[in-house]
Design a protein around this motif. Sequence first.
Motif, PDB file in Angstrom:
ATOM      1  N   VAL A  68      -2.830  -5.314 -15.266  1.00  0.00           N
ATOM      2  CA  VAL A  68      -3.249  -5.986 -14.036  1.00  0.00           C
ATOM      3  C   VAL A  68      -4.707  -6.405 -14.142  1.00  0.00           C
ATOM      4  CG1 VAL A  68      -3.659  -5.610 -11.558  1.00  0.00           C
ATOM      5  CG2 VAL A  68      -1.605  -4.700 -12.619  1.00  0.00           C
ATOM      6  N   GLY A  69      -5.036  -7.497 -13.482  1.00  0.00           N
ATOM      7  CA  GLY A  69      -6.418  -7.917 -13.317  1.00  0.00           C
ATOM      8  C   GLY A  69      -6.893  -8.885 -14.376  1.00  0.00           C
ATOM      9  N   TYR A  70      -8.174  -9.258 -14.246  1.00  0.00           N
ATOM     10  CA  TYR A  70      -8.782 -10.225 -15.160  1.00  0.00           C
ATOM     11  C   TYR A  70      -8.719  -9.758 -16.601  1.00  0.00           C
ATOM     12  CZ  TYR A  70     -10.737 -12.033 -10.836  1.00  0.00           C
ATOM     13  OH  TYR A  70     -10.889 -12.526  -9.577  1.00  0.00           O
ATOM     14  N   TRP A  71      -8.898  -8.456 -16.811  1.00  0.00           N
ATOM     15  CA  TRP A  71      -8.960  -7.905 -18.163  1.00  0.00           C
ATOM     16  C   TRP A  71      -7.650  -7.274 -18.599  1.00  0.00           C
ATOM     17  CZ3 TRP A  71     -12.687  -9.218 -21.304  1.00  0.00           C
ATOM     18  CH2 TRP A  71     -13.870  -9.730 -20.752  1.00  0.00           C
ATOM     19  N   GLN A  72      -6.621  -7.381 -17.766  1.00  0.00           N
ATOM     20  CA  GLN A  72      -5.274  -6.920 -18.106  1.00  0.00           C
ATOM     21  C   GLN A  72      -5.238  -5.471 -18.581  1.00  0.00           C
ATOM     22  OE1 GLN A  72      -2.017  -8.958 -17.902  1.00  0.00           O
ATOM     23  NE2 GLN A  72      -3.491  -9.205 -16.252  1.00  0.00           N
ATOM     24  N   PHE A  73      -5.761  -4.575 -17.753  1.00  0.00           N
ATOM     25  CA  PHE A  73      -5.719  -3.140 -18.047  1.00  0.00           C
ATOM     26  C   PHE A  73      -4.379  -2.553 -17.641  1.00  0.00           C
ATOM     27  CE2 PHE A  73     -10.444  -3.094 -17.865  1.00  0.00           C
ATOM     28  CZ  PHE A  73     -10.701  -2.310 -18.972  1.00  0.00           C
ATOM     29  N   ILE A  74      -3.806  -1.717 -18.509  1.00  0.00           N
ATOM     30  CA  ILE A  74      -2.688  -0.891 -18.078  1.00  0.00           C
ATOM     31  C   ILE A  74      -3.302   0.309 -17.358  1.00  0.00           C
ATOM     32  CG2 ILE A  74      -1.052  -1.668 -19.842  1.00  0.00           C
ATOM     33  CD1 ILE A  74      -1.651   0.942 -21.379  1.00  0.00           C
ATOM     34  N   GLU A  75      -2.528   0.965 -16.531  1.00  0.00           N
ATOM     35  CA  GLU A  75      -3.074   2.006 -15.667  1.00  0.00           C
ATOM     36  C   GLU A  75      -3.760   3.151 -16.418  1.00  0.00           C
ATOM     37  OE1 GLU A  75      -1.893   4.488 -11.655  1.00  0.00           O
ATOM     38  OE2 GLU A  75      -0.414   3.165 -12.579  1.00  0.00           O
ATOM     39  N   PRO A  76      -3.161   3.720 -17.471  1.00  0.00           N
ATOM     40  CA  PRO A  76      -3.839   4.834 -18.151  1.00  0.00           C
ATOM     41  C   PRO A  76      -5.203   4.450 -18.732  1.00  0.00           C
ATOM     42  CG  PRO A  76      -1.553   4.705 -18.860  1.00  0.00           C
ATOM     43  CD  PRO A  76      -1.831   3.476 -18.042  1.00  0.00           C
ATOM     44  N   THR A  77      -5.311   3.265 -19.305  1.00  0.00           N
ATOM     45  CA  THR A  77      -6.592   2.823 -19.863  1.00  0.00           C
ATOM     46  C   THR A  77      -7.590   2.570 -18.740  1.00  0.00           C
ATOM     47  OG1 THR A  77      -5.402   1.806 -21.702  1.00  0.00           O
ATOM     48  CG2 THR A  77      -7.701   1.189 -21.423  1.00  0.00           C
ATOM     49  N   ALA A  78      -7.143   1.965 -17.663  1.00  0.00           N
ATOM     50  CA  ALA A  78      -8.025   1.728 -16.514  1.00  0.00           C
ATOM     51  C   ALA A  78      -8.589   3.047 -15.994  1.00  0.00           C
ATOM     52  CB  ALA A  78      -7.256   1.009 -15.413  1.00  0.00           C
ATOM     53  N   ASN A  79      -7.734   4.032 -15.835  1.00  0.00           N
ATOM     54  CA  ASN A  79      -8.185   5.333 -15.349  1.00  0.00           C
ATOM     55  C   ASN A  79      -9.145   6.003 -16.318  1.00  0.00           C
ATOM     56  OD1 ASN A  79      -4.930   6.072 -13.905  1.00  0.00           O
ATOM     57  ND2 ASN A  79      -6.624   4.944 -13.043  1.00  0.00           N
ATOM     58  N   TYR A 136     -11.256   4.596 -18.160  1.00  0.00           N
ATOM     59  CA  TYR A 136     -12.551   3.925 -18.075  1.00  0.00           C
ATOM     60  C   TYR A 136     -13.086   3.870 -16.645  1.00  0.00           C
ATOM     61  CZ  TYR A 136     -12.613   3.224 -22.952  1.00  0.00           C
ATOM     62  OH  TYR A 136     -12.659   3.483 -24.297  1.00  0.00           O
ATOM     63  N   GLY A 137     -12.588   4.759 -15.802  1.00  0.00           N
ATOM     64  CA  GLY A 137     -13.176   4.966 -14.482  1.00  0.00           C
ATOM     65  C   GLY A 137     -12.691   4.057 -13.369  1.00  0.00           C
ATOM     66  N   LEU A 138     -11.650   3.291 -13.608  1.00  0.00           N
ATOM     67  CA  LEU A 138     -11.112   2.440 -12.553  1.00  0.00           C
ATOM     68  C   LEU A 138     -10.063   3.214 -11.764  1.00  0.00           C
ATOM     69  CD1 LEU A 138     -10.691  -0.895 -14.552  1.00  0.00           C
ATOM     70  CD2 LEU A 138     -12.579  -0.245 -13.043  1.00  0.00           C
ATOM     71  N   LYS A 139     -10.174   3.175 -10.455  1.00  0.00           N
ATOM     72  CA  LYS A 139      -9.223   3.876  -9.597  1.00  0.00           C
ATOM     73  C   LYS A 139      -7.980   3.025  -9.384  1.00  0.00           C
ATOM     74  CE  LYS A 139     -12.909   6.213  -7.170  1.00  0.00           C
ATOM     75  NZ  LYS A 139     -13.836   6.053  -6.054  1.00  0.00           N
ATOM     76  N   THR A 140      -6.837   3.685  -9.480  1.00  0.00           N
ATOM     77  CA  THR A 140      -5.566   3.018  -9.198  1.00  0.00           C
ATOM     78  C   THR A 140      -4.729   3.972  -8.358  1.00  0.00           C
ATOM     79  OG1 THR A 140      -4.622   3.834 -11.268  1.00  0.00           O
ATOM     80  CG2 THR A 140      -5.544   1.619 -11.313  1.00  0.00           C
ATOM     81  N   ASN A 141      -4.393   3.553  -7.161  1.00  0.00           N
ATOM     82  CA  ASN A 141      -3.501   4.335  -6.311  1.00  0.00           C
ATOM     83  C   ASN A 141      -2.756   3.385  -5.386  1.00  0.00           C
ATOM     84  OD1 ASN A 141      -5.176   3.883  -3.951  1.00  0.00           O
ATOM     85  ND2 ASN A 141      -6.539   5.513  -4.685  1.00  0.00           N
ATOM     86  N   TRP A 142      -2.011   3.928  -4.457  1.00  0.00           N
ATOM     87  CA  TRP A 142      -1.191   3.084  -3.592  1.00  0.00           C
ATOM     88  C   TRP A 142      -2.034   2.169  -2.707  1.00  0.00           C
ATOM     89  CZ3 TRP A 142      -1.480   3.315   1.711  1.00  0.00           C
ATOM     90  CH2 TRP A 142      -2.211   4.382   2.232  1.00  0.00           C
ATOM     91  N   TRP A 143      -3.298   2.516  -2.475  1.00  0.00           N
ATOM     92  CA  TRP A 143      -4.156   1.751  -1.578  1.00  0.00           C
ATOM     93  C   TRP A 143      -5.152   0.844  -2.312  1.00  0.00           C
ATOM     94  CZ3 TRP A 143      -4.283   0.329   3.260  1.00  0.00           C
ATOM     95  CH2 TRP A 143      -5.475  -0.105   3.822  1.00  0.00           C
ATOM     96  N   LEU A 144      -5.610   1.303  -3.470  1.00  0.00           N
ATOM     97  CA  LEU A 144      -6.702   0.628  -4.160  1.00  0.00           C
ATOM     98  C   LEU A 144      -6.361   0.461  -5.633  1.00  0.00           C
ATOM     99  CD1 LEU A 144      -9.754  -0.276  -4.128  1.00  0.00           C
ATOM    100  CD2 LEU A 144     -10.294   2.105  -4.660  1.00  0.00           C
ATOM    101  N   ASP A 145      -6.639  -0.709  -6.168  1.00  0.00           N
ATOM    102  CA  ASP A 145      -6.460  -0.941  -7.598  1.00  0.00           C
ATOM    103  C   ASP A 145      -7.699  -1.674  -8.106  1.00  0.00           C
ATOM    104  OD1 ASP A 145      -5.723  -1.532 -10.188  1.00  0.00           O
ATOM    105  OD2 ASP A 145      -3.691  -2.152  -9.648  1.00  0.00           O
ATOM    106  N   GLU A 146      -8.628  -0.916  -8.689  1.00  0.00           N
ATOM    107  CA  GLU A 146      -9.891  -1.478  -9.137  1.00  0.00           C
ATOM    108  C   GLU A 146      -9.754  -2.362 -10.376  1.00  0.00           C
ATOM    109  OE1 GLU A 146     -13.118   1.567  -7.209  1.00  0.00           O
ATOM    110  OE2 GLU A 146     -12.564   1.896  -9.305  1.00  0.00           O
TER     111      GLU A 146
END
Length: 86
Positions: free
Chosen positions: A7-18, A20-30
């Motif tokens: 997802v996103g401009y840089w196409q992060f999968i959730e485990p990699t995003a997490n 590197y400090g990006l929050k992903t949950n039902w409300w927010l996806d950094e």
Amino acid sequence: VSSASAVGYWQFIEPTANRYGLKTNWWLDERRDFTKSTSAAARYLGDLYKMFGSWYLTAAAYNMGEGRMRKLINRHNTKSFWTLSQ
């Protein structure tokens, strides 16, 4: 959103995003936050370059994942991007 759920401009999968400090949950996806995801992508690219020592391999690993890149390098016993790309 890609077929791999990146997802996103840089196409992060959730485990990699997490990782590197990006929050992903039902409300927010950094991953969708341009500033935060760009900072995370820069750190990730830097780490990949430290792992592989080549910007070509770094770009390929960003696309395919560092685990798959390591397996490819080990299978063919080379860190030559040009050899691996064939």
